[in-house]
Design an enzyme around this catalytic site. Structure first.
Site, short mmCIF file in Angstrom:
data_model
loop_
_atom_site.label_atom_id
_atom_site.label_comp_id
_atom_site.label_asym_id
_atom_site.label_seq_id
_atom_site.Cartn_x
_atom_site.Cartn_y
_atom_site.Cartn_z
N GLU A 564 0.79 -1.49 -0.07
CA GLU A 564 0.18 -0.02 -0.02
C GLU A 564 0.99 1.14 0.06
O GLU A 564 0.68 2.17 -0.80
CB GLU A 564 -1.14 -0.15 1.08
CG GLU A 564 -1.98 -1.06 1.31
CD GLU A 564 -2.78 -1.47 -0.19
OE1 GLU A 564 -2.84 -0.44 -0.89
OE2 GLU A 564 -3.09 -2.53 -0.14
N ASP A 628 3.69 -4.81 -5.55
CA ASP A 628 4.05 -5.98 -4.93
C ASP A 628 5.49 -6.11 -4.75
O ASP A 628 6.19 -6.41 -3.75
CB ASP A 628 3.68 -7.03 -5.86
CG ASP A 628 2.13 -7.21 -5.90
OD1 ASP A 628 1.39 -7.12 -4.72
OD2 ASP A 628 1.60 -8.03 -7.00
ZN LIG Z 1 -2.75 -2.71 -4.91
#
Ligand SMILES: [Zn+2]
Length: 726
Positions: A564, A628
């Site tokens: 995030e 990621d």
């Molecule tokens: Zn995301």
């Protein structure tokens, strides 16, 4: 239902590949349209429709030995039985970590995919079920226990199958009469406006949202929309599978209209016209990749300028109907869409307008009606589009619907029982450690110049962090909820939400609002607020273990937090500054280097081919893939900080680093039906889970070192191809 809200959230995963249809999971607010940021951002968001309320005794296929339950509530943080040690870590780490689980698990028939997220969602559903059942059996005074009364009555009306079956679509009769008695185009516009206030997003989308370039203000937003299938591509692609799907859509619409009492022949004709109408809208709509460009979707206009785009309808009449007295600035996300809509507005015969609006009304409410509507809705949106075999039991559908309609009332009851304060404290500590790791990383970035670094650090320092549940709960006192009919409760909840949303236009932004409900198993970054948000629902195993060692928690929830955070610096997030304004704070040189590096990740993912001939869309998924990779790296660095000075013990023969990477890989264990995979390859900004594990890991030298992998193997990308951004 519940579709309002114009938010731009970049979430951890997409429970609903966008679109207004169903998927029996909770999810982030997702919009049908524009989104300035990573995926679901900014705009009229069609909140995912809750799954249809009906029990069917449909083809109950046995699902093997894996019930739709959290099967491993008490499993150890790293479960060796989930692994498949016949696969070498250097060949495919996803399978090495999860192959045992994959072999023994069958996707339950009521799911289109099944994994750790779903198991936790099921566990939360059980908790919510208990709360809602109890509330429905406790007579509550709306004055002293407003949440209990609303949750209890909403849930109770959804469980009242007998009344729902008796009434069928009758509670909607007034709404159908409004459509049936329309006389001219002005009535059409008024009806479109009215439908927008009850959660039916016909023709286009309209609502409030932060001004991209002045994040302190809420302004009006007009956005492309009006489709019944998940994406414009479903209408425009010319391959055989897409053609077949369109035929199936026409059949589905026909059946739904037949259920409303139309003769089969007429219904079939109407369905064809609906497809033609929606195809015109689709052709004028931007693609999902185009929607990733926030600058392109920022076209702020005054009312008279918007009026020039659509000379054939009067916005003043539209605004009057939605009770918007001073629209002020309006961001028209896709001006070309509205030009085309204008043509369609006047060229479509009145009878066809009636058909189209009837369809969207029934499509939006089908899941709150009798079983015949529910089942047909399920057959197309779940079985045809996603391969789901069996509808969820009524209680589960109604619980999910309650979360959608009264999320902060249900959530308030949920956190009181299920969210320990210690979880919040530990999460905050980890977030601070990750922020510090990302700050260190930015300071030492080899490709970014000092001036840009200073801005990046300023943005990072300004992150607003929300954990668990809102400080200020939503006030539902003006929303009337009673024992039924169910569909009218749902419509009033939509109306409440639409009014709440529209009233924000012209006002200062409320930075305390949440875009997900507390029990949601997900997390998000919102670029316009520059905030990271972690609902109570995800702060539990297998993401977060109160008693596990640091390696486990940093590999699981730590990577989620890092993900995030990195969204603030992905291809879209990086275009917003510390206070959430769309403004360029990058030096041209650093921006150029970022773009070169992100091109490499686009290329890496474009090469993945999950189904024969179907590749991952590297452009569409780049923001998530960057997050990621960055998230994992930052979490790893934060773990190293946490371990500094402590004894580095092996547990079960595994080093902390090995445990970290295994914990990361295991949170992504998941299986998916091919139909669902296809749909998501078209619409989901997240890559399939296998590549969410193997993709970032194969770029990380820290991973190769932890498992002592050779230089040339599938899990170690060649040095000149390795992507390294944050
Ligand atoms: Zn995301």
């Amino acid at each position: 239902m519940l579709k309002s809200i114009l938010l731009i959230l970049v979430s951890l995963f997409c429970a609903f590949p966008l679109c207004a249809q169903t998927e029996p999971e909770k999810s982030p607010v997702i919009d049908t349209s524009p989104k300035p940021e990573s995926h679901d951002a900014g705009t009229k968001a069609a909140r995912p429709r809750p799954p249809p309320p009906v029990d069917t005794s449909s083809p109950a296929k046995s699902s093997g030995d894996e019930p739709a339950k959290a099967d491993d509530k008490n499993a150890p943080p790293l479960d060796p039985s989930n692994m498949d040690t016949s696969v070498k870590p250097q060949d495919d780490f996803f399978l090495y970590s999860n192959g045992g689980w994959i072999k023994r698990t069958e996707i339950p028939p009521e799911y289109s995919r099944w994994g750790s997220f779903n198991q936790l969602i099921e566990q939360n559903n059980d908790a919510l079920h208990e709360i809602a059942e109890k509330a429905s059996k406790t007579p509550a005074d709306p004055k002293t226990a407003p949440e209990v009364q609303k949750v209890g009555d909403y849930y109770g009306s959804g469980m009242d199958e007998k009344t729902i079956e008796t009434l069928r679509a009758k509670p909607l009769q007034d709404e159908f009469d409004r459509i049936g008695t329309m006389k001219d185009r002005n009535d059409v516009l008024k009806e479109v406006a009215h439908l927008h206030t009850i959660g039916v997003n016909a023709f286009f989308n309209f609502g409030s949202g932060q001004d991209d370039k002045d994040s302190t203000r809420e302004i009006a937003q007009a956005v492309q929309g009006g489709l019944g299938m998940p994406d414009r591509d479903y209408y425009t692609k010319t391959d055989d599978a897409s053609k077949k799907l369109r035929d199936q859509y026409v059949e589905h619409v026909t059946k739904m209209l037949t259920l409303l009492g139309e003769p089969a022949d007429a219904a079939a004709e109407h369905a064809k016209k609906i497809l033609a109408f929606e195809t015109s809208l689709a052709q004028a709509s931007r693609t999902r990749v185009e929607l990733r460009d926030p600058q392109k979707n920022y076209n702020k206009m005054k009312q008279d300028e918007v009026q020039k785009l659509t000379p054939d309808w009067h916005w003043a009449n539209y605004f009057k109907e939605i009770k918007l007295s001073a629209p002020g600035d309006i961001n028209v996300h896709q001006p070309d869409f509205f030009k085309a809509a204008n043509t369609l507005f006047s060229s479509t015969p009145m009878e066809d307008w009636k058909t189209y609006l009837r369809w969207h009304l029934i499509n939006a409410t089908a899941s709150e009606l009798s079983n015949d509507f529910v089942n047909e809705n399920f057959n197309f949106n779940e079985t045809t589009l996603r391969g789901t075999q069996q509808i969820k039991p009524r209680w589960k559908r109604v619980v999910i619907s309650t979360d959608g309609a009264l999320g902060e009332a249900l959530g308030k009851l949920y956190v009181a029982d299920y969210f320990p304060p210690e979880a919040k404290a530990r999460a905050l500590e980890m977030i601070n450690n990750l922020k510090s790791a990302l700050s260190d990383r930015i300071k030492t970035l080899e490709w970014m110049d000092e001036a840009t670094k200073a801005q990046a650090l300023k943005k990072l320092a300004a992150f607003q962090v929300k954990i668990g549940y809102p400080d200020k709960w939503r006030d539902y006192s003006l929303l009337k909820i009673d024992r039924g009919p169910f569909v009218l409760n749902a419509i009033r909840a939509e109306n409440f939400e639409a009014n709440r949303d529209l009233k924000k236009i012209g006002k200062p932004v409320d930075r305390t609002e949440w875009g997900m409900t507390p029990p949601t198993v997900n997390a998000y970054y919102n670029p316009k607020m520059n905030e990271i948000v972690f609902p109570a629902g995800i702060l539990q195993p297998p993401f977060f273990f109160a008693n596990a060692d640091d390696a486990i928690n940093y590999g699981a929830i730590g990577a989620v937090i890092g993900h995030e955070m990195t969204h603030g610096f992905d291809d879209q997030g990086r275009q917003y500054d510390a206070v959430g304004n769309l403004t360029d704070w990058w030096s041209p040189e650093s921006a150029k280097k970022f773009t070169e590096r992100s091109k490499a990740i686009v290329q890496q993912y474009n090469e993945y081919e999950p189904l024969p001939g179907l590749h991952v869309n590297g452009e569409l998924t780049q923001g998530e893939n960057i997050a990621d990779l960055g998230g994992l790296k930052i979490a790893y660095a934060a773990l190293q900080k946490a371990l500094a000075g402590k004894p580095r013990e092996k547990i079960d023969g595994l080093t902390p680093e090995q445990r970290f990477f295994l914990a990361f890989a295991q949170i992504w264990r998941s299986k998916q039906r091919d139909e669902d995979l296809k749909l998501r390859l078209n619409t989901d900004p997240h890559s399939p889970v296998r590549y969410r594990v193997d993709g970032p890991l194969s770029n990380l030298s820290e991973f190769a070192k932890a498992f002592d992998l050779p230089d040339s193997c599938p899990m170690v990308r060649a040095a000149d191809k390795r992507v390294n951004i944050w």
